[in-house]
Enzyme design. Sequence first.
Site, short mmCIF file in Angstrom:
data_model
loop_
_atom_site.label_atom_id
_atom_site.label_comp_id
_atom_site.label_asym_id
_atom_site.label_seq_id
_atom_site.Cartn_x
_atom_site.Cartn_y
_atom_site.Cartn_z
CG ASP A 1 44.93 48.65 34.83
OD1 ASP A 1 45.86 48.83 35.64
OD2 ASP A 1 43.91 48.00 35.12
CE LYS A 2 50.41 45.68 37.61
NZ LYS A 2 50.79 44.75 38.70
CG HIS A 3 45.89 41.59 34.52
ND1 HIS A 3 44.90 41.68 35.47
CD2 HIS A 3 46.13 40.26 34.36
CE1 HIS A 3 44.52 40.48 35.84
NE2 HIS A 3 45.25 39.60 35.19
CB SER A 4 50.46 41.13 37.86
OG SER A 4 50.92 39.96 38.49
CB THR B 1 45.87 44.55 44.03
OG1 THR B 1 47.02 44.09 43.35
CG2 THR B 1 45.96 46.05 44.20
NE ARG C 1 38.90 29.07 32.02
CZ ARG C 1 39.63 30.18 32.18
NH1 ARG C 1 39.04 31.35 32.32
NH2 ARG C 1 40.94 30.14 32.20
CB SER D 1 39.56 34.90 31.56
OG SER D 1 39.31 35.27 32.89
CE LYS E 1 38.93 38.96 34.59
NZ LYS E 1 39.10 37.74 35.33
CE LYS E 2 43.16 44.27 34.07
NZ LYS E 2 43.25 45.24 35.16
N1 URA Z 1 43.11 35.28 35.80
C1 URA Z 1 41.93 35.58 35.19
O1 URA Z 1 41.37 36.64 35.38
N2 URA Z 1 41.42 34.65 34.36
C2 URA Z 1 42.01 33.47 34.10
O2 URA Z 1 41.50 32.70 33.34
C3 URA Z 1 43.22 33.17 34.77
C4 URA Z 1 43.75 34.11 35.62
#
Ligand code: URA
Length: 436
Positions: A80-83, A120, A168, A183, A187-188
């Site tokens: 996967d990619k995360h931006s 997205t 936060r 964070s 999730k990834k």
């Molecule tokens: N995106 C996230 O998922 N977590 C963060 O802490 C900041 C941006």
Amino acid sequence: MLIAEIIRQKRDGAELSPQEISAMVAGISDNSASEGQVAAFAMAVFFQGMTRAEATNLTCEMRDSGDVFNWSDLPGPVVDKHSTGGVGDNVSLMLAPIVAACGGYVPMISGRGLGHTGGTLDKMEAIPGYTVTPDNDLFAKVVAEVGCAVIGQTANLAPADKRFYGIRDVTATVESIPLITASILSKKLSAGLQSLVMDVKFGNGAFMSSFDEAEKLARSITGVARAANLPCHALLTDMNQPLASAAGNAVEVRNAVEFLTGAHRDPRLELVTVALSGEMLLTAGLYSDRKHAVAAAQAALDTGAAAEKFGQMVTALGGPSDLIERMDQILPSAKLTLAVEAPEAGQISAISTREIGLAVVELGGGRRRADDIVNPSVGLTGLLDVGVSVSKGDPIAMIHADDQTSAETAKAQVLAAYTFGGAVEVEAPVRLIVDS
Ligand code: URA
């Protein structure tokens, strides 16, 4: 283990043990740590930082606070990619089908837009019928059969991060590199990835505006990912101007479909999309060198294979089977359009990208608060790039609005976001690849 003691240790600059981090995450998950304690912990980390080992333990504990997907039955690599978030950043819509067309599997769990950045999920939801909340079985079936599925976060994916991030967000502690790292990666990792590519944005529309801070974040994420056994490369990409010439929801889907079919491709968007897709094929082990990986990504695009995958994914997740052929009839459009005209002749020397994102929010296409409902049809198109020369009165953007008042306000915002001046040097959109 007393939560207050863990906070005290971090406040005083000590390195927390794996047991202490585990107790803190347990407290976040089962609510035995109060909101005040979680906030104090976040602030202590904000000021004292974390070692690589601490950030890795925090990441893995948050990953294990909920479900972890397992894709071991799939015949190919899961990537996967995360931006970190941008404006006119519809890369995911093209990249997931490009990688799927090259033999990768992309279970993309995406987020919604907040503030000036788009999301997205909001873009995919602009497609009538498309569901971003399939059950786990449908999600797994679409990933297996099509090769990619772009969906939203399921309720039990890294729930500790969900509570921690919420606290936060309201205590000015989002901007901590170890906390952002944990964070994103928790999730990834819960999505069961076997490799990851990060698109870390820098510039005036990015979450980390300075290049140096963005690079620090990229090195933190790749380092912690590696320590958590997730191969991860990061690209640092320029967000000193919108990436696509469109910003909004349906307008970005339209831009993505035109990109996939080859009807229209914004050049910087193409460079970034193909570079990220190629990097995914490389980290996933589908290619052993970058040059061939990038060429394969470009070929998937140019042959129409990626467009076909996109169409299949949309149909499999409830959308229309003829989106690619009939998008003008299918995608929602705004009630009125208004051109933004150049107030003077000259070269576009700068764009305040954040202001462009806020103009989309003003139109109703983004969110000020997490529970706002977005309007899929509004947005901006025809956004001209930095470096383009214009004559007075030339259109520099088109506003798509549902009412005259928001159209006029957005027009003023877009005008204020553009600066016209002398000759400018345009930065390369991809500035650095980190694969430490
Ligand atoms: N995106 C996230 O998922 N977590 C963060 O802490 C900041 C941006």
